[in-house]
Scaffold this active site. Structure first.
Site, mmCIF file in Angstrom:
data_model
loop_
_atom_site.group_PDB
_atom_site.id
_atom_site.type_symbol
_atom_site.label_atom_id
_atom_site.label_comp_id
_atom_site.label_asym_id
_atom_site.label_seq_id
_atom_site.Cartn_x
_atom_site.Cartn_y
_atom_site.Cartn_z
ATOM 1 C CG ASP A 107 -1.984 1.063 1.142
ATOM 2 O OD1 ASP A 107 -3.044 0.767 0.572
ATOM 3 O OD2 ASP A 107 -1.752 2.179 1.643
ATOM 4 C CG ASN A 156 -4.622 11.237 -5.763
ATOM 5 O OD1 ASN A 156 -3.986 11.217 -6.816
ATOM 6 N ND2 ASN A 156 -5.247 10.175 -5.292
ATOM 7 C CG HIS A 210 -7.497 12.940 -8.491
ATOM 8 N ND1 HIS A 210 -7.620 11.894 -7.615
ATOM 9 C CD2 HIS A 210 -8.122 13.998 -7.897
ATOM 10 C CE1 HIS A 210 -8.291 12.270 -6.542
ATOM 11 N NE2 HIS A 210 -8.614 13.547 -6.681
ATOM 12 C CG ASP A 270 -4.849 8.558 -12.399
ATOM 13 O OD1 ASP A 270 -5.132 8.129 -11.262
ATOM 14 O OD2 ASP A 270 -5.686 9.091 -13.159
ATOM 15 C CD GLU A 301 -4.353 4.337 -1.544
ATOM 16 O OE1 GLU A 301 -4.513 4.812 -0.405
ATOM 17 O OE2 GLU A 301 -5.211 4.428 -2.442
#
Length: 255
Positions: free
Chosen positions: A108, A116, A121, A125, A151
């Protein structure tokens, strides 16, 4: 009949055109009282050579497009479209084929929401895609890597004991920590926390995943950017497992 390439499309056009010409000449010969006269031969030849190639070309392209759409659908059923890793459902399908011993890693990204919020965002990505590339490279062809959502990533190392898998987990952690995602004019650093557990024939996958998840929780609570291995196999002792460390110590003293 499938059309999977331009070569096969043009081959279909050629074969349909030849077959149409042959059938046109055959029916003209059989149905005309005078047989294949010069007057009957011209339309019997020209009509199929004009109609068949154009119609078969349209049909061949439709079949080619349909094949491409089917391939895309098959890909989307199995893989996460953003990262290219297996999706959650496909992970469980692959596990059923390669089970039952090995190690489970739950990975994680640390503070991903902050990435973000700070960079946007689209930048997030880009980070996910590059971390997925690192993950796939470190796992190689022997393991199974999947994106479980957000994530969070999961890795299964078939037939690899936990101690050996820990080395792989540390390689993933250090590679992520050393990596810099360059997005537009931004340089983005991130780290990853990993929970690890062993899996044997007596352990259900759900229990191994839960054990890895609890180990991941400990990695997060103890500072992040580290690998924590669950003790034993299956689900760790649940007594006081959700308590804060100080409360766990108090509970131990009073028991």
């Amino acid at each position: 009949m499938k059309v999977t390439s331009r070569f096969e499309a043009w081959r279909l056009v050629f074969l349909v055109s030849i077959a149409s010409l042959f059938l046109s000449l055959l029916f003209t010969y059989l149905l005309s009282p005078l047989g294949l006269t010069k007057e009957a031969l011209v339309p019997a030849t020209i009509v199929p050579l004009v109609v068949a190639p154009s119609v078969s070309y349209v049909v061949a392209n439709m079949m080619l497009r349909l094949n491409a759409l089917n391939q895309r659908l098959e890909y989307l059923v199995q893989f996460d479209p953003m990262t290219g890793l297996l999706n959650r459902a496909s992970f469980f399908d692959r596990f059923e084929v390669s089970r039952h011993t090995g190690s489970i890693l739950i990975c994680d990204l640390d503070h991903f929401k902050t990435i973000n919020d700070t960079y946007g965002h689209r930048a997030g990505d880009a980070v996910l895609r590059q971390i997925a590339d690192i993950l796939q490279k470190q796992v190689g062809t022997d393991g199974i890597a999947a994106r479980f959502g957000g994530e969070e990533f999961v890795v299964f190392h078939p037939a690899k004991p936990a101690e050996a898998a820990r080395g792989c987990a540390e390689a993933i952690r250090s590679a992520v920590a050393a990596h810099v995602t360059v997005f537009e004019d931004k340089r983005i650093h991130c780290t990853i926390s990993i929970g690890l557990s062993a899996l044997d024939p007596q352990t259900r996958l759900d229990d191994a995943l839960e054990a890895s998840d609890r180990a991941l929780y400990q990695a997060k609570k103890s500072g992040r950017n580290k690998v924590v291995q669950a003790t034993g196999t299956g689900v760790p002792d649940r007594r006081n497992s959700d308590l804060e460390p100080e409360m766990q110590q108090a509970a131990t003293k009073t028991s």
